[in-house]
Design a protein around this motif. Structure first.
Motif, PDB file in Angstrom:
ATOM      1  N   PRO A   1      28.943  82.949 -57.612  1.00 46.32           N
ATOM      2  CA  PRO A   1      28.101  82.957 -58.813  1.00 46.32           C
ATOM      3  C   PRO A   1      26.994  81.903 -58.785  1.00 46.32           C
ATOM      4  CG  PRO A   1      30.409  83.061 -59.396  1.00 46.32           C
ATOM      5  CD  PRO A   1      30.364  82.841 -57.923  1.00 46.32           C
ATOM      6  N   ARG A   2      25.836  82.307 -59.289  1.00 42.75           N
ATOM      7  CA  ARG A   2      24.722  81.359 -59.435  1.00 42.75           C
ATOM      8  C   ARG A   2      24.911  80.496 -60.665  1.00 42.75           C
ATOM      9  NH1 ARG A   2      21.364  86.051 -57.488  1.00 42.75           N
ATOM     10  NH2 ARG A   2      20.223  85.230 -55.712  1.00 42.75           N
ATOM     11  N   ARG A   3      25.630  81.068 -61.659  1.00 47.20           N
ATOM     12  CA  ARG A   3      25.860  80.324 -62.901  1.00 47.20           C
ATOM     13  C   ARG A   3      27.343  80.360 -63.245  1.00 47.20           C
ATOM     14  NH1 ARG A   3      22.381  84.121 -64.138  1.00 47.20           N
ATOM     15  NH2 ARG A   3      20.164  83.608 -63.976  1.00 47.20           N
ATOM     16  N   LEU A   4      27.836  79.218 -63.714  1.00 44.69           N
ATOM     17  CA  LEU A   4      29.207  79.148 -64.220  1.00 44.69           C
ATOM     18  C   LEU A   4      29.129  78.595 -65.640  1.00 44.69           C
ATOM     19  CD1 LEU A   4      32.314  79.267 -63.708  1.00 44.69           C
ATOM     20  CD2 LEU A   4      32.151  76.864 -63.026  1.00 44.69           C
ATOM     21  N   HIS A   5      29.545  79.418 -66.591  1.00 39.87           N
ATOM     22  CA  HIS A   5      29.463  79.016 -67.992  1.00 39.87           C
ATOM     23  C   HIS A   5      30.877  78.957 -68.570  1.00 39.87           C
ATOM     24  CE1 HIS A   5      27.746  78.410 -71.905  1.00 39.87           C
ATOM     25  NE2 HIS A   5      28.290  79.513 -72.393  1.00 39.87           N
ATOM     26  N   ILE A   6      31.216  77.806 -69.141  1.00 41.83           N
ATOM     27  CA  ILE A   6      32.565  77.623 -69.674  1.00 41.83           C
ATOM     28  C   ILE A   6      32.502  77.625 -71.193  1.00 41.83           C
ATOM     29  CG2 ILE A   6      34.561  76.080 -69.766  1.00 41.83           C
ATOM     30  CD1 ILE A   6      33.450  74.947 -67.012  1.00 41.83           C
ATOM     31  N   VAL A   7      33.219  78.560 -71.803  1.00 38.01           N
ATOM     32  CA  VAL A   7      33.317  78.584 -73.265  1.00 38.01           C
ATOM     33  C   VAL A   7      34.613  77.868 -73.620  1.00 38.01           C
ATOM     34  CG1 VAL A   7      33.400  80.014 -75.330  1.00 38.01           C
ATOM     35  CG2 VAL A   7      32.055  80.769 -73.346  1.00 38.01           C
ATOM     36  N   LEU A   8      34.458  76.685 -74.162  1.00 41.59           N
ATOM     37  CA  LEU A   8      35.608  75.820 -74.434  1.00 41.59           C
ATOM     38  C   LEU A   8      36.067  76.035 -75.877  1.00 41.59           C
ATOM     39  CD1 LEU A   8      37.420  73.552 -73.457  1.00 41.59           C
ATOM     40  CD2 LEU A   8      35.579  71.945 -73.923  1.00 41.59           C
ATOM     41  N   VAL A   9      37.255  76.610 -76.013  1.00 46.07           N
ATOM     42  CA  VAL A   9      37.778  76.968 -77.341  1.00 46.07           C
ATOM     43  C   VAL A   9      38.633  75.820 -77.854  1.00 46.07           C
ATOM     44  CG1 VAL A   9      39.103  78.667 -78.647  1.00 46.07           C
ATOM     45  CG2 VAL A   9      37.805  79.378 -76.622  1.00 46.07           C
ATOM     46  N   GLU A  10      38.148  75.175 -78.922  1.00 52.87           N
ATOM     47  CA  GLU A  10      38.815  73.944 -79.362  1.00 52.87           C
ATOM     48  C   GLU A  10      40.039  74.189 -80.229  1.00 52.87           C
ATOM     49  OE1 GLU A  10      35.823  70.465 -79.562  1.00 52.87           O
ATOM     50  OE2 GLU A  10      34.832  72.149 -80.552  1.00 52.87           O
ATOM     51  N   GLY A  11      40.080  75.329 -80.939  1.00 52.64           N
ATOM     52  CA  GLY A  11      41.192  75.572 -81.856  1.00 52.64           C
ATOM     53  C   GLY A  11      42.332  76.350 -81.221  1.00 52.64           C
TER      54      GLY A  11
ATOM     55  N   GLN B   1      32.182  66.486 -69.139  1.00 51.52           N
ATOM     56  CA  GLN B   1      31.195  65.664 -68.438  1.00 51.52           C
ATOM     57  C   GLN B   1      31.158  66.010 -66.944  1.00 51.52           C
ATOM     58  OE1 GLN B   1      32.175  61.437 -68.416  1.00 51.52           O
ATOM     59  NE2 GLN B   1      30.957  61.231 -66.553  1.00 51.52           N
ATOM     60  N   MET B   2      32.343  66.135 -66.330  1.00 49.82           N
ATOM     61  CA  MET B   2      32.396  66.405 -64.897  1.00 49.82           C
ATOM     62  C   MET B   2      31.892  67.820 -64.588  1.00 49.82           C
ATOM     63  SD  MET B   2      33.359  63.523 -63.745  1.00 49.82           S
ATOM     64  CE  MET B   2      33.605  63.820 -62.007  1.00 49.82           C
ATOM     65  N   ALA B   3      32.206  68.762 -65.461  1.00 45.84           N
ATOM     66  CA  ALA B   3      31.738  70.137 -65.239  1.00 45.84           C
ATOM     67  C   ALA B   3      30.211  70.190 -65.325  1.00 45.84           C
ATOM     68  CB  ALA B   3      32.382  71.081 -66.261  1.00 45.84           C
ATOM     69  N   LEU B   4      29.646  69.455 -66.287  1.00 46.06           N
ATOM     70  CA  LEU B   4      28.180  69.434 -66.421  1.00 46.06           C
ATOM     71  C   LEU B   4      27.540  68.795 -65.193  1.00 46.06           C
ATOM     72  CD1 LEU B   4      27.830  68.389 -70.194  1.00 46.06           C
ATOM     73  CD2 LEU B   4      27.431  70.664 -69.201  1.00 46.06           C
ATOM     74  N   GLU B   5      28.197  67.769 -64.661  1.00 44.59           N
ATOM     75  CA  GLU B   5      27.652  67.088 -63.477  1.00 44.59           C
ATOM     76  C   GLU B   5      27.487  68.024 -62.294  1.00 44.59           C
ATOM     77  OE1 GLU B   5      29.422  63.566 -61.810  1.00 44.59           O
ATOM     78  OE2 GLU B   5      29.343  62.581 -63.772  1.00 44.59           O
ATOM     79  N   VAL B   6      28.370  69.019 -62.180  1.00 44.87           N
ATOM     80  CA  VAL B   6      28.277  69.945 -61.047  1.00 44.87           C
ATOM     81  C   VAL B   6      27.536  71.226 -61.445  1.00 44.87           C
ATOM     82  CG1 VAL B   6      30.237  69.079 -59.752  1.00 44.87           C
ATOM     83  CG2 VAL B   6      30.618  70.812 -61.519  1.00 44.87           C
ATOM     84  N   SER B   7      26.720  71.123 -62.498  1.00 43.90           N
ATOM     85  CA  SER B   7      25.816  72.202 -62.889  1.00 43.90           C
ATOM     86  C   SER B   7      26.486  73.403 -63.531  1.00 43.90           C
ATOM     87  CB  SER B   7      24.978  72.703 -61.694  1.00 43.90           C
ATOM     88  OG  SER B   7      24.340  71.639 -61.071  1.00 43.90           O
ATOM     89  N   ALA B   8      27.726  73.236 -64.008  1.00 44.94           N
ATOM     90  CA  ALA B   8      28.279  74.256 -64.893  1.00 44.94           C
ATOM     91  C   ALA B   8      27.678  74.008 -66.277  1.00 44.94           C
ATOM     92  CB  ALA B   8      29.797  74.166 -64.946  1.00 44.94           C
ATOM     93  N   THR B   9      27.745  75.005 -67.154  1.00 51.65           N
ATOM     94  CA  THR B   9      27.346  74.762 -68.536  1.00 51.65           C
ATOM     95  C   THR B   9      28.585  74.929 -69.413  1.00 51.65           C
ATOM     96  OG1 THR B   9      26.646  77.072 -68.631  1.00 51.65           O
ATOM     97  CG2 THR B   9      24.928  75.421 -68.285  1.00 51.65           C
ATOM     98  N   VAL B  10      28.597  74.240 -70.540  1.00 54.02           N
ATOM     99  CA  VAL B  10      29.761  74.277 -71.414  1.00 54.02           C
ATOM    100  C   VAL B  10      29.303  74.522 -72.843  1.00 54.02           C
ATOM    101  CG1 VAL B  10      31.772  72.986 -72.268  1.00 54.02           C
ATOM    102  CG2 VAL B  10      30.965  72.625 -69.913  1.00 54.02           C
ATOM    103  N   ALA B  11      29.964  75.465 -73.519  1.00 54.65           N
ATOM    104  CA  ALA B  11      29.708  75.675 -74.946  1.00 54.65           C
ATOM    105  C   ALA B  11      31.031  75.504 -75.676  1.00 54.65           C
ATOM    106  CB  ALA B  11      29.155  77.073 -75.180  1.00 54.65           C
ATOM    107  N   ARG B  12      31.054  74.601 -76.661  1.00 49.62           N
ATOM    108  CA  ARG B  12      32.282  74.417 -77.432  1.00 49.62           C
ATOM    109  C   ARG B  12      32.271  75.360 -78.628  1.00 49.62           C
ATOM    110  NH1 ARG B  12      35.200  68.830 -77.471  1.00 49.62           N
ATOM    111  NH2 ARG B  12      34.411  67.813 -75.596  1.00 49.62           N
ATOM    112  N   VAL B  13      33.384  76.061 -78.832  1.00 45.37           N
ATOM    113  CA  VAL B  13      33.499  76.914 -80.017  1.00 45.37           C
ATOM    114  C   VAL B  13      34.812  76.580 -80.716  1.00 45.37           C
ATOM    115  CG1 VAL B  13      32.141  78.799 -78.998  1.00 45.37           C
ATOM    116  CG2 VAL B  13      34.631  78.823 -78.791  1.00 45.37           C
ATOM    117  N   PRO B  14      34.879  76.803 -82.047  1.00 43.84           N
ATOM    118  CA  PRO B  14      36.083  76.388 -82.780  1.00 43.84           C
ATOM    119  C   PRO B  14      37.305  77.261 -82.479  1.00 43.84           C
ATOM    120  CG  PRO B  14      34.495  77.413 -84.255  1.00 43.84           C
ATOM    121  CD  PRO B  14      33.799  77.238 -82.947  1.00 43.84           C
ATOM    122  N   ASP B  15      37.101  78.560 -82.289  1.00 54.30           N
ATOM    123  CA  ASP B  15      38.257  79.436 -82.054  1.00 54.30           C
ATOM    124  C   ASP B  15      37.827  80.697 -81.319  1.00 54.30           C
ATOM    125  OD1 ASP B  15      36.945  80.940 -83.968  1.00 54.30           O
ATOM    126  OD2 ASP B  15      38.102  80.021 -85.597  1.00 54.30           O
TER     127      ASP B  15
END
Lengths: 475, 226
Positions: free
Chosen positions: B216-226, B57-71
């Motif tokens: 960077p103009r864009r910060l994208h976080i790939v969040l690995v859940e597994g 939530q906090m990362a999205l608030e500061v205009s980062a993007t987040v993608a959750r992946v299982p592994d």
């Protein structure tokens, strides 16, 4: 930086007549205030953190020499160098020496108020080096050849049209008919121009928001990323910091970081908080080969043990100026030296003398908002009063004011005369006022300034003492 | 310079009205050895699942993007999809970080991945992270031979692969993890620790926030859940 603090009244008058400045001040100020208030409200622990921040910095100041020694030994352990400088001149020489030894031509700079304080750019230029400001606000004012007007927003006073003009004048190799109306276009152009500069720089100079004694780390807190490019790409990284920036541990600095961005811009956290510890390590693919810390005193150690010690708690967030009605009316340049606003009104006289900066602690309504929002709870109004006392002791105020205070003092020590004079004046002013109970002008030349732009509400006819006596008599 | 040093330190002691600094030195050493925590906001002390949610939530608030992946196996698809979605070239400059070795890039043969420090022409970088800090959606990135700092700042787009188990509550938790791995860093502290909260931004033009100032103009976080 050459001070014009002695001509604050003239500076302020000019600022009040500057339409662009007035537009910019009106436009930007409420945003700072609203964002800070929202950020403070969102963190229930904010007020308690302010107490801890104050206590923590008090502890540091009482142990300042030992924390500085510890910081130094850690920097040296990690392969860095520490340069101790008593004065601005020593610091300028130290930085020039590092640049010359590195055979530098171009020097990139991150934002640093200490660099402004010691006027390092002028010194480097005088010796044939090219200093380039990389913070967007600093870059704009460097092109416009003027000092910053705010400690965290250097180009606070500049409109986007003025930025476009400065860019057209400086970036002559770009097509002259390119569009530069939107902030987006201005930022893209600055990014492009400065990218070249980052790559060719031999030395990068940054400031420091904090120094950590535990690890020998220096910290910069920024939003643009320019400070990081400034310190990562060149061969040599020079950090310039004043001695009051040291903090014991990583935990302690975390507490202060929770306060800094919220108080400054109302952000939860700035985009980039970077800890630097020594030069490039074996195997590293990037980073500077040399790491220097220039530690500046410039009169700060002499404030310890005085009534001004507490101002050294300042973490330079700018909240005091963002909430100051005087700063909001005249902007930063009117103050005439590096630090404007309430904190400047306390620090500037300490660093350049009360004789030069005496107007600044007088440029306050004592409304107290600065102290109310200061994350370090610095009693700024109280300290401005101390400066006014010093000014009086050193007989620096104009003769009319001293004589006026002398007369008042004579009466104040003689209650009988005082009450009689007060009764007489109250009745006289009552009679002189119009039917609306207001005075449009006052007789004496030294008082007429008050009524030049506003009316003075006239006394009701009796003094407070008389009314009080009557009230007590009734009971 | 040595003279300036002793004059500054002597001046401080004198201003503070001290003769010997032994007691102060002992107190300072003790404070550093204890490195005790000060007040930690309640927000930084959630249970792990809520921490991950707050971080996002906090990362999205500061205009980062987040993608959750299982592994880690799902990372190449997620990255390729992100690049295509933003019309970015299918070329990554990645940190030579062993923590990223398990990502099966060969699943997306059209994606070119080279490793090393960032170069001028690199449009997209990919790095791991040392920690994610929930209270403000902050990434902690540490430098080292396998983690060049330039990747965090030079390219226009920065993609960070973060494992959910790396997310902690507050800054102090991240410092504790760093201290626990002090042996991996000369002197216990990496040369550079970058705390990154969203993409680069500036308010320097009329105090209106614009993204992509110098970093960077864009910060994208790939969040690995597994």
């Amino acid at each position: 930086m050459e001070s014009t603090a002695h001509s604050f009244p003239e500076n302020a008058r000019r600022a009040l007549q500057d339409d662009t400045l007035q537009y910019m001040l009106a436009k930007s100020r409420s945003g700072f205030q609203l964002r800070r208030a929202a950020a403070a409200q969102r963190l229930p622990e904010f007020e308690a953190l302010r107490d801890q921040g104050r206590d923590l910095k008090n502890h540091v100041l009482e142990h300042l020499d030992v924390y500085l020694e510890m910081f130094e030994s850690k920097v040296v352990e990690r392969g860095g160098h520490v340069h101790w400088c008593r004065t601005a001149e020593e610091a300028r020489e130290a930085i020039l020496g590092i640049c010359q030894k590195a055979g530098a031509k171009t020097v990139t700079k991150g934002k640093s108020m200490i660099a402004e304080e010691i006027a390092v750019n002028d010194h480097l230029e005088a010796h044939g080096l090219i200093p380039i400001e990389t913070d967007l606000g600093e870059y704009i004012i460097q092109l416009r050849k003027e000092p910053p007007s705010h400690i965290i927003a250097p180009a606070f006073h500049v409109s986007k049209e003025q930025v476009a003009d400065a860019f057209r004048a400086a970036h002559t190799d770009l097509p002259p008919d390119r569009p530069l109306e939107e902030p987006r276009e201005l930022i893209t152009e600055a990014r492009l121009m400065l990218r070249r500069r980052f790559q060719e720089a031999d030395v990068g100079i940054t400031g420091a928001n904090f120094l950590v004694a535990e690890t020998g780390s220096t910290i910069i807190v920024t939003n643009e990323g320019n400070g990081d490019l400034t310190q990562t790409l060149p061969k040599v990284h020079v950090v310039i910091a004043s001695i009051d920036k040291v903090v014991p541990t990583l935990e302690d600095v975390s507490t202060l970081l929770r306060l800094l961005a919220r108080s400054a811009t109302g952000q939860e956290f700035s985009a980039y908080t970077t800890f630097s510890t020594g030069p490039r390590r074996p195997g590293d693919l990037d980073g500077p080969e040399e790491f220097h810390v220039v530690l500046l005193d410039n009169g700060r150690s002499a404030l310890l043990g005085t009534e001004f010690q507490e101002v050294l708690r300042c973490i330079r967030c700018g909240a005091c100026m963002n909430h100051c009605p005087v700063y909001g009316s005249v902007g930063g340049h009117a103050y005439g030296w590096v630090y404007p606003g309430p904190v400047g009104a306390v620090i500037d006289p300490a660093l350049i003398g009360i004789k030069e900066a005496g107007h600044l602690p007088n440029a306050s309504t004592f409304c107290g908002r600065c102290e109310a929002v200061c994350p370090m709870r610095i009693p700024l109004p109280k300290m401005m009063r101390h400066w006014r006392e010093k000014e009086f002791e050193e007989k620096l105020q104009p003769a009319t004011m001293r004589q006026g205070l002398g007369v008042w003092g004579w009466f104040a020590r003689r209650p009988g005369f005082y009450h009689a004079a007060a009764r007489m004046t109250a009745r006289m002013l009552r009679r002189a006022s119009g039917s609306d109970g207001k005075l449009g002008s006052l007789p004496l030349p030294m008082l007429s300034g008050w009524t030049e732009h506003r009316d003075l509400p006239a006394p009701e006819g009796r003094t407070f003492q008389e009314l009080w006596a009557e009230r007590r008599g009734k009971k | 310079m040595t003279d300036s040093r002793s004059q500054i330190l002597g001046g401080i002691a004198k201003s503070l009205g001290r003769i010997s600094g032994d007691a102060q030195r002992a107190a300072a050493r003790e404070r550093i050895a204890a490195h005790a925590r000060n007040l930690i906001p309640a927000r930084a002390q959630l249970d792990p699942a809520d921490q991950v949610r707050l971080f996002e939530q906090m990362a999205l608030e500061v205009s980062a993007t987040v993608a959750r992946v299982p592994d880690l196996d799902a990372v190449p698809d997620a990255v390729a999809g992100y690049l295509a979605g933003h019309n970015l070239p299918a070329e990554l400059r990645a940190a030579p970080d062993p923590a990223l070795d398990a990502i099966p890039w060969d699943r997306r043969p059209t994606l070119t991945v080279s490793t090393g420090r960032a170069r001028d022409a690199d449009a997209v970088s990919l790095t791991g992270a040392f920690a994610g800090i929930a209270e403000t959606g902050t990434l902690m990135l540490v430098s080292g031979a396998e983690r060049p700092t330039t990747l965090n700042f030079l390219p226009d787009t920065h993609i960070v692969v973060l494992k959910a188990e790396q997310i902690v509550g507050g800054y102090e938790d991240a410092w504790d993890r760093l201290r626990a791995q002090a042996g991996s860093f000369e002197g216990g502290m990496p040369r550079t620790v970058n705390m990154v909260t969203g993409p680069s931004r500036t308010g320097d033009i009329e105090q209106t926030i614009q993204l992509g100032a110098h970093g960077p103009r864009r910060l994208h976080i790939v969040l690995v859940e597994g």
